[in-house]
Design a protein around this motif. Sequence first.
Motif, mmCIF file in Angstrom:
data_model
loop_
_atom_site.group_PDB
_atom_site.id
_atom_site.type_symbol
_atom_site.label_atom_id
_atom_site.label_comp_id
_atom_site.label_asym_id
_atom_site.label_seq_id
_atom_site.Cartn_x
_atom_site.Cartn_y
_atom_site.Cartn_z
ATOM 1 N N PRO A 119 2.709 -28.700 -37.653
ATOM 2 C CA PRO A 119 2.631 -27.275 -37.983
ATOM 3 C C PRO A 119 3.331 -26.412 -36.930
ATOM 4 C CG PRO A 119 0.502 -28.073 -37.210
ATOM 5 C CD PRO A 119 1.430 -29.259 -37.260
ATOM 6 N N GLN A 120 3.840 -25.296 -37.368
ATOM 7 C CA GLN A 120 4.406 -24.316 -36.442
ATOM 8 C C GLN A 120 3.864 -22.954 -36.814
ATOM 9 O OE1 GLN A 120 8.606 -24.971 -37.132
ATOM 10 N NE2 GLN A 120 8.719 -23.266 -38.549
ATOM 11 N N ASP A 121 3.602 -22.158 -35.784
ATOM 12 C CA ASP A 121 3.024 -20.842 -36.019
ATOM 13 C C ASP A 121 3.950 -19.927 -36.809
ATOM 14 O OD1 ASP A 121 0.752 -21.585 -34.600
ATOM 15 O OD2 ASP A 121 1.583 -20.886 -32.702
ATOM 16 N N LYS A 122 5.225 -19.995 -36.466
ATOM 17 C CA LYS A 122 6.210 -19.180 -37.170
ATOM 18 C C LYS A 122 7.582 -19.801 -36.988
ATOM 19 C CE LYS A 122 6.244 -15.856 -33.321
ATOM 20 N NZ LYS A 122 6.120 -14.456 -32.962
ATOM 21 N N SER A 126 11.839 -15.706 -36.312
ATOM 22 C CA SER A 126 10.868 -14.607 -36.271
ATOM 23 C C SER A 126 10.421 -14.279 -34.844
ATOM 24 C CB SER A 126 9.663 -14.939 -37.149
ATOM 25 O OG SER A 126 8.947 -16.020 -36.616
ATOM 26 N N TYR A 127 10.831 -15.070 -33.860
ATOM 27 C CA TYR A 127 10.528 -14.767 -32.462
ATOM 28 C C TYR A 127 11.481 -13.684 -31.958
ATOM 29 C CZ TYR A 127 7.558 -18.908 -32.034
ATOM 30 O OH TYR A 127 6.552 -19.826 -32.184
#
Length: 185
Positions: A119-122, A126-127
């Motif tokens: 999983p990745q947060d975003k 988007s950073y």
Amino acid sequence: MPIPTKSWETFVSKELKTITEILKPIGFSLESDQPHLSGERFLMTREKLVLIGQRDSDQKRVIIKAGLLPEGKKEITQEKKARDLLLKVTFARSSIYFPEEIYYGNEGNYLFLVMEFIPQDKVFSSYPVDEQFFMVMTLLETQEDFQATTHEHLETIKSTFPVFYARDYFAEFSKFKKTIEGGVP
């Protein structure tokens, strides 16, 4: 031969039904949302599908790469070969995190590679730009740690990984640009 853009949705719909049936007996199922079937994934690898699913025995989320077309199967085979080599070589083992490989094999007319889902947060884009810069710098520093910098390393990897020169990067860039612009590379 790549799938024409106009029939992509039809192709994907048909393939998802077929793949769903093939995966059942080997213990995997697909999630309803498949974000890797559009955007840059579509542009870069139309010959294989990258799907999100789960292992039925414990509901562990997985990434399922499925190849029906020859180029897709070739890409999956090369990824498996590269992964296996990198797991063996000393200069990469401690620098790269490898998701667990859960299944690799032919079922029906398809070649499948199933790995654990990370999983990745975003997504990267988007950073904020300054964070993107430092993330890229960290990745480049990590890459430097496992560069094939000796003749022994080069001999170990050259049959699995291509050795690129500047002209090769320019040729790849030209093909990518044509794909984005809608032409045939």
